[in-house]
Enzyme design. Structure first.
Site: not given
Length: 394
Positions: A196, A198-200
């Site tokens: 996704f 927004a994940k790192p």
């Protein structure tokens, strides 16, 4: 720079990374578009190989999203009605959501008050309670690497082995985290992650992956992600002259990672180690500047977090959120309503004594802006905002 002239602060500034990596990603995307190989093209296999290497796994299987990544191993293990899957309630709903899909029962377990990850003591008590009641069969543990840091895998793995349970490391927020220099797959049967945005390690849409050392399991999940197609093992000793995707051995699903997203992720993976290092430096600076006014996060001994979120604790969490908003500082509360408190999940069991730590933390935690491109001046302004509120209220 005055408060009114300050540029907007991003909670997770994806465009800052976009500016840094823009030309590389543009070339990768156009390479796919010009190739015509849009589904399961060469970048997918290249990314799976690179991801497995980075994550210290024998094999990686990409899929459409992090939720499918969780359900694929459960499907491969034939989890079904009457089976119990132990997981935290203090996490995103997907962790518990996939269990009832298969007719199985999630059993919610409390968390450690310091790391917010699965509490091994309460986990074992929950397994014992299920065994004593005799209605469900304990089958799987899903440990979550919440906010980016590894769960207590040595302890959790020992419990899994003791009771003969499978162990999933849900690294949707924590892919790249390590414990004593090992990735979670060192202890778990599989590690799952989400890409996704927004994940790192995020793409420009949805995506996910499963990592494992078990090739046979990988092969079954490869079948399941493409409508239960026949695998090489399924076809051994048989004759089928057509494309094996038209020979369906299992009830599967459609869960492929787009080739465009794989190409983007290859470029992002190339700088991921540097970004983890940058996140840790930013988190360390937050800790130094805020540790005397709020409860700052602590990482498990020997652990390295990916800092998907930088999460602090204070009594008036909502008051800080409102004050920060007035100063243009975005915040987020993860997770204000634990899964077991949501109406649709309230029918599922919780471990002995309930989940008092989970319920307490749900009203106290708040996350501050965190991403690898957070500059010192912006971080100083965020810190000033938190300190101002804390001094006025405590």
């Amino acid at each position: 720079m005055t408060e009114t002239s300050r540029p907007p602060i991003g909670f997770i500034d994806l465009l800052a990374q976009r500016r840094r990596l823009g030309s590389r990603i543009d070339e990768a995307v156009m390479g796919v578009i010009n190739s015509g190989a849009y589904i399961m093209g060469p970048p997918v296999q290249a990314f799976e190989k690179a991801l497995a290497t980075f994550g210290q796994a024998g094999h990686a299987l990409s899929c459409a999203n992090g939720t499918d990544a969780l359900v694929l191993p459960l499907m491969a293990w034939h989890i079904r009605t009457g089976d119990a899957v132990f997981c935290p309630s203090f996490t995103f709903a997907a962790t518990g959501e996939v269990v009832p899909w298969l007719g199985a029962t999630p059993v919610f377990v409390d968390i450690d008050p310091v790391t917010y990850n699965l509490d091994p003591v309460h986990l074992e008590a929950s397994i014992e309670a299920v065994l004593k009641e005799g209605k469900l069969k304990p089958k799987v543990i899903i440990a979550v690497d919440l906010f980016g840091q590894p769960a207590d895998y040595p302890a959790i793995s020992a419990i899994a082995k003791k009771y003969g349970l499978k162990l999933i490391a849900d690294s949707a927020q924590g892919f790249g985290c390590t414990l004593h220099h090992h990735h979670p797959i060192h202890w778990a049967d599989v590690a799952t992650t989400s890409f996704f945005p927004a994940k790192p390690l995020g793409c420009y849409g949805d995506g996910g992956a499963v990592l494992t050392h078990d090739y046979d399991l990988w092969e079954v999940m490869d079948s399941l992600r493409v409508h239960g197609k026949a695998t090489a093992s399924d076809l051994a000793g048989k004759t089928f002259e057509h494309d094996p995707k038209y020979l369906n051995i299992r009830i599967g699903m459609n869960s492929r990672l787009d080739t465009v997203q794989a190409a983007i992720l290859l470029e992002k993976l190339a700088v991921f180690a540097e970004e983890i290092d940058a996140r840790n430096k930013i988190a360390s600076r937050y800790n130094q500047l805020l540790g005397d006014v709020v409860r700052v996060p602590a990482v498990i001994e020997g652990g390295v977090s990916t800092w998907a979120q930088y999460t602090i604790e204070l009594a008036d969490r909502d008051g800080l959120a409102a004050y920060a908003k007035s100063r243009g500082v975005p915040t987020a509360a993860y997770y204000p309503i634990p899964i077991h408190k949501q109406d649709v999940y309230s029918r599922f069991p919780v471990g002995p004594g309930g989940l008092p730590v989970t319920e307490a933390k749900a009203g106290q935690v708040i996350s501050l802006p965190m991403h690898p491109d957070l500059d010192v001046a912006t971080q100083d302004y965020i810190v000033e905002t938190v300190r101002n509120f804390a001094r006025r209220n405590y």
